[in-house]
Design a protein around this motif. Sequence first.
Motif, PDB file in Angstrom:
ATOM      1  N   UNK A   6      49.115  43.143  29.201  1.00 42.23           N
ATOM      2  CA  UNK A   6      49.163  43.469  27.775  1.00 42.23           C
ATOM      3  C   UNK A   6      47.826  44.117  27.423  1.00 42.23           C
ATOM      4  N   UNK A   7      47.845  45.081  26.506  1.00 34.44           N
ATOM      5  CA  UNK A   7      46.606  45.767  26.118  1.00 34.44           C
ATOM      6  C   UNK A   7      45.568  44.778  25.592  1.00 34.44           C
ATOM      7  N   UNK A   8      46.085  43.733  24.903  1.00 31.41           N
ATOM      8  CA  UNK A   8      45.142  42.807  24.248  1.00 31.41           C
ATOM      9  C   UNK A   8      44.958  41.506  25.033  1.00 31.41           C
ATOM     10  N   UNK A   9      45.164  41.526  26.315  1.00 31.06           N
ATOM     11  CA  UNK A   9      45.002  40.299  27.110  1.00 31.06           C
ATOM     12  C   UNK A   9      43.552  39.788  26.968  1.00 31.06           C
ATOM     13  N   UNK A  10      43.412  38.470  26.787  1.00 30.61           N
ATOM     14  CA  UNK A  10      42.049  37.928  26.630  1.00 30.61           C
ATOM     15  C   UNK A  10      41.392  37.864  28.011  1.00 30.61           C
ATOM     16  N   UNK A  11      40.069  37.861  28.012  1.00 33.30           N
ATOM     17  CA  UNK A  11      39.340  37.780  29.292  1.00 33.30           C
ATOM     18  C   UNK A  11      39.724  36.503  30.026  1.00 33.30           C
ATOM     19  N   UNK A  12      39.879  35.388  29.245  1.00 30.79           N
ATOM     20  CA  UNK A  12      40.213  34.094  29.868  1.00 30.79           C
ATOM     21  C   UNK A  12      41.571  34.176  30.569  1.00 30.79           C
ATOM     22  N   UNK A  13      42.551  34.794  29.892  1.00 33.11           N
ATOM     23  CA  UNK A  13      43.879  34.907  30.514  1.00 33.11           C
ATOM     24  C   UNK A  13      43.852  35.835  31.732  1.00 33.11           C
ATOM     25  N   UNK A  14      43.051  36.903  31.615  1.00 32.07           N
ATOM     26  CA  UNK A  14      42.961  37.820  32.758  1.00 32.07           C
ATOM     27  C   UNK A  14      42.343  37.094  33.962  1.00 32.07           C
ATOM     28  N   UNK A  15      41.306  36.287  33.689  1.00 32.55           N
ATOM     29  CA  UNK A  15      40.668  35.533  34.787  1.00 32.55           C
ATOM     30  C   UNK A  15      41.671  34.615  35.473  1.00 32.55           C
ATOM     31  N   UNK A  16      42.556  34.001  34.653  1.00 35.93           N
ATOM     32  CA  UNK A  16      43.564  33.099  35.258  1.00 35.93           C
ATOM     33  C   UNK A  16      44.483  33.878  36.199  1.00 35.93           C
ATOM     34  N   UNK A  17      44.903  35.077  35.759  1.00 35.15           N
ATOM     35  CA  UNK A  17      45.783  35.895  36.605  1.00 35.15           C
ATOM     36  C   UNK A  17      45.042  36.280  37.887  1.00 35.15           C
ATOM     37  N   UNK A  18      43.773  36.721  37.718  1.00 36.96           N
ATOM     38  CA  UNK A  18      43.003  37.144  38.890  1.00 36.96           C
ATOM     39  C   UNK A  18      42.820  35.993  39.866  1.00 36.96           C
ATOM     40  N   UNK A  19      42.572  34.782  39.315  1.00 40.31           N
ATOM     41  CA  UNK A  19      42.334  33.686  40.266  1.00 40.31           C
ATOM     42  C   UNK A  19      43.638  33.230  40.931  1.00 40.31           C
ATOM     43  N   UNK A  20      44.773  33.322  40.204  1.00 42.16           N
ATOM     44  CA  UNK A  20      46.061  32.995  40.854  1.00 42.16           C
ATOM     45  C   UNK A  20      46.327  33.965  42.010  1.00 42.16           C
ATOM     46  N   UNK A  21      45.962  35.228  41.800  1.00 47.25           N
ATOM     47  CA  UNK A  21      46.188  36.222  42.860  1.00 47.25           C
ATOM     48  C   UNK A  21      45.243  35.983  44.044  1.00 47.25           C
ATOM     49  N   UNK A  22      43.969  35.698  43.741  1.00 41.89           N
ATOM     50  CA  UNK A  22      43.003  35.451  44.828  1.00 41.89           C
ATOM     51  C   UNK A  22      43.407  34.236  45.642  1.00 41.89           C
ATOM     52  N   UNK A  23      43.862  33.192  44.929  1.00 40.38           N
ATOM     53  CA  UNK A  23      44.284  31.977  45.645  1.00 40.38           C
ATOM     54  C   UNK A  23      45.388  32.284  46.654  1.00 40.38           C
ATOM     55  N   UNK A  24      46.187  33.301  46.324  1.00 32.71           N
ATOM     56  CA  UNK A  24      47.273  33.676  47.238  1.00 32.71           C
ATOM     57  C   UNK A  24      46.861  34.825  48.168  1.00 32.71           C
ATOM     58  N   UNK A  25      45.553  34.988  48.293  1.00 39.08           N
ATOM     59  CA  UNK A  25      44.949  35.953  49.240  1.00 39.08           C
ATOM     60  C   UNK A  25      45.270  37.415  48.957  1.00 39.08           C
ATOM     61  N   UNK A  26      45.559  37.751  47.699  1.00 40.66           N
ATOM     62  CA  UNK A  26      45.777  39.162  47.371  1.00 40.66           C
ATOM     63  C   UNK A  26      44.431  39.849  47.179  1.00 40.66           C
ATOM     64  N   UNK A  47      56.440  36.817  48.098  1.00 41.15           N
ATOM     65  CA  UNK A  47      55.715  36.099  47.068  1.00 41.15           C
ATOM     66  C   UNK A  47      56.601  36.053  45.826  1.00 41.15           C
ATOM     67  N   UNK A  48      56.672  34.898  45.198  1.00 39.57           N
ATOM     68  CA  UNK A  48      57.513  34.761  44.011  1.00 39.57           C
ATOM     69  C   UNK A  48      56.774  35.338  42.794  1.00 39.57           C
ATOM     70  N   UNK A  49      57.190  36.542  42.393  1.00 44.93           N
ATOM     71  CA  UNK A  49      56.430  37.245  41.350  1.00 44.93           C
ATOM     72  C   UNK A  49      56.526  36.570  39.984  1.00 44.93           C
ATOM     73  N   UNK A  50      57.478  35.638  39.861  1.00 45.68           N
ATOM     74  CA  UNK A  50      57.589  34.935  38.565  1.00 45.68           C
ATOM     75  C   UNK A  50      56.340  34.112  38.277  1.00 45.68           C
ATOM     76  N   UNK A  51      55.671  33.700  39.350  1.00 40.96           N
ATOM     77  CA  UNK A  51      54.439  32.923  39.215  1.00 40.96           C
ATOM     78  C   UNK A  51      53.408  33.669  38.363  1.00 40.96           C
ATOM     79  N   UNK A  52      53.362  35.000  38.551  1.00 41.00           N
ATOM     80  CA  UNK A  52      52.434  35.834  37.779  1.00 41.00           C
ATOM     81  C   UNK A  52      53.114  36.304  36.496  1.00 41.00           C
ATOM     82  N   UNK A  53      54.394  36.646  36.607  1.00 40.08           N
ATOM     83  CA  UNK A  53      55.130  37.197  35.467  1.00 40.08           C
ATOM     84  C   UNK A  53      55.163  36.264  34.268  1.00 40.08           C
TER      85      UNK A  53
END
Length: 342
Positions: A6-26, A47-53
Motif C-alpha cells: 500500500x502507498x501508505x504502509x507504515x514503517x513498522x508494518x513494512x519492517x514486519x513484512x521484511x522480517x517475515x520474508x527474511x525469516x523464510x530466507x528470501x 511458499x504459502x503466499x497468504x502468509x504475506x498477503x
Amino acid sequence: MIIQLEKNITEANKDKVLSALSKNSFKIREVKTQISDYLVAIGKNEFDIRLIGNMNGVKDVHKVDDDYKLVSGKWKVKPAQIDLGDNVHIGSNGFTIMAGPCSIENENQIQGMVEFLLQNNIEIMRGGVFKPRSSPYSFRGVGIEGLKQFYRICSANKIKMITEVMEPEQIEEMYEYIDVFQVGARNSQNFNLLDALGKVDKPVMIKRGLSGTIDELLHSAEYVFSGGNEKIILCERGIRTYEKAYRNTFDINAIPVLKEKSHLPVIIDPSHGTGNRNIVEPITLAGIMAGADGAILEIHECPEKAISDGQQSLNFNEANKLFRRMEQTYDFRKQIYINALD
Ligand code: PEP
Ligand code: MN
C-alpha cells in the motif's frame, strides 16, 4: 514473488513484512516506481503466499517463477499501455507507427518528414542524433543541437519523437527534448544505461541485442523497471544468424513469445530486422499478424542520398503504400483474433 505494498504502509508494518520474508530466507529488493511500491522477493517457490498477503499494508502478492519478475506477464492481468501524453499511447489497444529517417540530417529533412507524418496521421517520429556505428569513420549523428531542432519542430506540430540515448551521461541533457528514449541493439545490455533509465519518468524502448536472447531482453527490461521506471516498450529488430542473404534475421516468433512472457508492449523494427527495403513490407505485415503492438520504420525522402541505412529505408511513396496495407492487415487481425491476441 512480487509484493505490492500500500502507498501508505507504515514503517513498522513494512519492517514486519521484511522480517517475515527474511525469516523464510528470501532475498529482498525494494522497488519504488512512479506508480507503485514493491518488494521483489527471491527464494523458495513452495511458499504459502497468504502468509504475506494477510499482513497489514500489503496490497497484493503474486507468485512469479520466472527469473525476471516485474516485467513478467504472470502477475499483471492487463497488458501495459504506455502513455506519451497528449492522448498518444503505445500498447494494449490499437497499432502504433513510429517512422522517420535512420539519422536526423538537417532542419529541412525534419520539416519534410513531419509534414509527411501529419498527412498519414502518424504521431511519432523516429530519428537518431547520436548514432552507434560499426565503423568509427561513419557519420555519428548531429548531436544535441540537432536534437533540440528535432524536438522543436516535432512539438510545434504535436508529433512525439523517439531517439537513441547511448550513455547515462546523455540522459540529463536529452531529457527536456525527448518523448521516448531508445536503447539501441548495441546497448541492449548496457546495465549502467538501463539503471540510469530506471530513474527517469519518460518511456524507454529497449531493442533486442544483435545476438540477444528473448530472456536477455526481458532481463534488460527488468533493470529499467526495478530501477523505478515502468514505462517500457520492447523491440524486436532482428538478430544475427548464419544467414547472409539479408542484414539480420527478423525473429517473428519473438512477437507472440514476448507478448506471452511479458505484459509490456512489443514493437517491430522490420527496417533493421531485414536491412533490405524490398522485404520491409511483407515482414511488417507478418509482424502485425503475429501480434505486434506497433512498428518503427525507417523512411527517407530520398533513400539513395540518406547518410545512413538508405538501403533499408522506404521513400514516401513506398511508405504510403505500406501504411495502407498495414491498416488493412491490422483490421484483418482484429477480425480473426477478436479475443485471442487483442
Ligand atoms: C536505429 O534504430 O537507428 C538503430 C541503430 O537500430 P539498432 O540499434 O536496432 O541497430
Ligand atoms: Mn538505422
